[in-house]
Design a protein around this motif. Structure first.
Motif, mmCIF file in Angstrom:
data_model
loop_
_atom_site.group_PDB
_atom_site.id
_atom_site.type_symbol
_atom_site.label_atom_id
_atom_site.label_comp_id
_atom_site.label_asym_id
_atom_site.label_seq_id
_atom_site.Cartn_x
_atom_site.Cartn_y
_atom_site.Cartn_z
ATOM 1 N N GLY A 239 1.300 -1.198 0.606
ATOM 2 C CA GLY A 239 0.591 -1.067 1.272
ATOM 3 C C GLY A 239 0.670 -0.717 2.291
ATOM 4 O O GLY A 239 -0.900 -0.189 2.927
ATOM 5 N N LEU A 240 1.755 -0.931 3.010
ATOM 6 C CA LEU A 240 1.054 -0.889 4.506
ATOM 7 C C LEU A 240 1.535 0.502 4.874
ATOM 8 O O LEU A 240 0.663 1.245 5.594
ATOM 9 N N MET B 31 -15.511 0.197 2.702
ATOM 10 C CA MET B 31 -14.067 -0.970 2.287
ATOM 11 C C MET B 31 -13.642 -0.494 0.886
ATOM 12 O O MET B 31 -14.435 -0.101 -0.041
ATOM 13 N N LYS B 32 -12.497 -0.152 0.963
ATOM 14 C CA LYS B 32 -12.026 0.365 -0.543
ATOM 15 C C LYS B 32 -10.775 -0.977 -1.199
ATOM 16 O O LYS B 32 -10.250 -1.026 -0.433
ATOM 17 N N ILE B 33 -10.915 -0.532 -2.546
ATOM 18 C CA ILE B 33 -9.449 -1.673 -3.130
ATOM 19 C C ILE B 33 -9.279 -0.912 -3.960
ATOM 20 O O ILE B 33 -9.410 0.799 -4.185
ATOM 21 N N ILE B 34 -7.659 -0.251 -4.095
ATOM 22 C CA ILE B 34 -6.381 -0.064 -4.836
ATOM 23 C C ILE B 34 -6.037 -0.466 -4.667
ATOM 24 O O ILE B 34 -5.996 -1.663 -5.152
ATOM 25 N N ALA B 35 -5.951 -0.645 -6.839
ATOM 26 C CA ALA B 35 -5.099 -2.093 -8.057
ATOM 27 C C ALA B 35 -4.161 -1.502 -8.505
ATOM 28 O O ALA B 35 -4.998 -0.108 -9.547
ATOM 29 N N GLY C 275 -2.521 -9.393 -2.713
ATOM 30 C CA GLY C 275 -2.039 -8.519 -2.777
ATOM 31 C C GLY C 275 -1.068 -7.584 -3.335
ATOM 32 O O GLY C 275 -0.508 -8.242 -3.439
ATOM 33 N N PHE C 276 -0.221 -6.617 -2.625
ATOM 34 C CA PHE C 276 1.367 -6.493 -2.592
ATOM 35 C C PHE C 276 1.826 -6.912 -2.711
ATOM 36 O O PHE C 276 2.184 -7.609 -1.219
ATOM 37 N N CYS C 277 2.803 -8.079 -2.830
ATOM 38 C CA CYS C 277 3.374 -9.369 -2.836
ATOM 39 C C CYS C 277 4.598 -9.460 -3.376
ATOM 40 O O CYS C 277 5.175 -9.996 -3.442
ATOM 41 N N GLY C 278 4.934 -8.259 -3.978
ATOM 42 C CA GLY C 278 6.283 -7.873 -5.029
ATOM 43 C C GLY C 278 7.540 -8.710 -4.185
ATOM 44 O O GLY C 278 8.271 -9.015 -4.604
ATOM 45 N N LEU D 96 -8.905 -0.896 3.580
ATOM 46 C CA LEU D 96 -7.802 -0.356 2.742
ATOM 47 C C LEU D 96 -7.846 -2.476 2.021
ATOM 48 O O LEU D 96 -6.730 -2.645 2.188
ATOM 49 N N MET D 97 -7.990 -2.722 0.784
ATOM 50 C CA MET D 97 -7.685 -3.938 0.140
ATOM 51 C C MET D 97 -6.718 -2.875 -0.880
ATOM 52 O O MET D 97 -7.216 -2.654 -2.132
ATOM 53 N N THR D 98 -5.450 -4.411 -1.409
ATOM 54 C CA THR D 98 -4.390 -3.358 -2.089
ATOM 55 C C THR D 98 -4.172 -4.862 -2.556
ATOM 56 O O THR D 98 -4.163 -6.072 -2.276
ATOM 57 N N VAL D 99 -5.150 -3.954 -4.187
ATOM 58 C CA VAL D 99 -4.346 -5.552 -4.995
ATOM 59 C C VAL D 99 -3.696 -5.001 -6.236
ATOM 60 O O VAL D 99 -3.516 -4.632 -6.309
#
Length: 419
Positions: free
Chosen positions: A351-352, A337-341, A216-219, A361-364
């Motif tokens: 992502g929030l 379901m949707k994905i944004i990468a 996920g968005f883990c920066g 939404l899956m955030t990748v």
């Protein structure tokens, strides 16, 4: 609409011992000495009679955009897909080999890197050859946090939800997982490991399932174990995190609603991100500031000198056109379901914000390349912030500007709305 079919494939991509591992600091001499667990390429192939999608997860730190483009085109040509329908993402383990050239963060083993495209293609081909009729469902499961916000030092601006896609066939159930936390559990050791993402999938496999995890968005999200100690964590620590993720995913089987009629779609755009290009006369000042900001890292001076030499060559061109161009952003649809990468390390808060409009939404992150940290506008208000002002140096780039957030969010909404 025809019924959904799904296939799964994987391939070991563990490097030979002696290969440099990537991340954690500059010139740390992390030549691998032991394999704690194997690294793998995992692929999920979807087809509904009209559209095909291919999702690939690699137990690697990161890829350059150019390298990812070449691999996606290779797979597209061999399997018969459009490159935009292929998602090539890294789990971002820091206990994996250096693949993307980043000064000081591990020497690239060129022979190993040459072996990767055939291995990735083999995983994808196995998935494409193993298609079976399937039903699909999407579920959200709140989990006990395995990560915390390292910038804030607390549990604010983290995403507590595990996103779970479930594909059930007559032979096997396949999980598609999405959660955000840096896989840095072991610290700067010389141990090869897929960290908690690999542990989560192995737990599912122990129960007889297949799994693929998209980071996920883990920066700005590190493992909770770092609140206790940054050094000295072990395999038991990332196995615990993996079991938490897998355990909550397994709970989804009880509650998910499955359907065989599933819409599929994919879109991709190449966007440009705004850069803070300073006047050439300020180069000495910028170098001094970079040295001060990175003083906690041994050998930082070597990296800053490499950065300066590159900036001197490209400065005038970017002063006229202060943008990083050709940055991929990709969106996919699998049923509801949707994905944004993103091709980088996005902060969790991005992502929030997206999920306020797109809850399913899956955030990748680390997808189709890596151009560096993608912070929020707010983060730039902290002088010397590592992601905003330090990390761009080992990417050999200028800092982004605070407007990078609005550019990313606007492009994301546009793509997601088009699916």
């Amino acid at each position: 609409m025809n019924e959904l079919k799904v296939g799964y494939g994987d391939k070991k991509i563990t490097p030979p011992l002696g290969t440099d591992l990537a991340g954690f600091g500059f010139y740390l001499d992390r030549r691998s000495t032991v394999v704690r667990d194997d690294l793998r390429a995992r692929a999920l192939f979807l087809n509904n009679g009209k559209t095909s999608l291919l999702l690939i997860s690699l137990d690697l730190l990161s890829l350059s955009v150019g390298w990812a483009d070449r691999v996606r085109k290779l797979i597209a040509r061999k399997i018969g897909l459009k490159p935009q329908n292929i998602l090539l993402a890294c789990t971002h383990t820091h206990s994996g080999p250096a693949v993307q050239p980043l000064p000081g963060l591990g020497k690239v083993n060129k022979e190993y890197v040459r072996s990767l495209p055939p291995a990735i293609l083999e995983a994808a081909s196995r998935a494409a050859r193993s298609l079976l009729p399937a039903s699909f469902g999407f579920h959200l499961e709140a989990i006990e946090p395995i990560g915390y916000n390292r910038r804030l030092g607390n549990f604010m601006q983290i995403d507590p939800w595990l996103r779970v896609g479930i594909f059930k066939t007559s032979r096997k159930t396949i999980f598609l997982l999405n959660y955000a936390c840096h896989p840095v559990t072991l610290g700067p050791t010389k141990e090869i490991s897929s960290d908690w993402p690999g542990a989560a999938v192995r737990t599912l496999e122990w129960f007889g399932f297949n799994g693929i995890l998209l980071q996920g968005f883990c920066g700005d999200i590190d493992p909770v174990s770092y609140l206790n100690r940054r050094l000295g964590n072990t395999k038991a620590d990332y196995d615990l995190c993996g079991s938490i993720v897998a355990g909550r995913a397994l709970k989804s089987l009880k509650y998910v609603h499955l359907s065989r009629q599933v819409e599929l779609g994919a879109r991709e755009e190449r966007i440009k991100l705004p850069l803070a290009v300073f006047p050439r006369k300020n180069l000495d000042k910028e170098e001094e500031a970079a040295l001060e900001a990175n003083k906690q890292f041994p050998h930082a001076r070597r990296v800053i000198r490499i950065w300066r030499r590159k900036i001197e060559k490209i400065h005038d061109r970017f002063l006229k056109n202060p943008w990083l161009e050709n940055v991929p952003i990709q969106a996919m649809r699998i049923g509801e379901m949707k994905i944004i990468a993103y091709a980088g390390e996005p902060f969790s808060a991005l992502g929030l914000k997206l999920r306020e409009k797109w809850p399913d939404l899956m955030t990748v992150g680390y997808a189709n390349g890596d151009v560096g940290y993608l912070p929020t506008a707010e983060a730039f208000e902290t002088p010397g912030d590592y992601a905003c002002y330090c990390a761009p140096k080992f990417y050999g780039s200028f800092n982004f500007t605070p407007k990078v957030e609005s550019v990313l969010l606007e492009a994301s909404h546009h793509l997601l709305s088009s699916l």
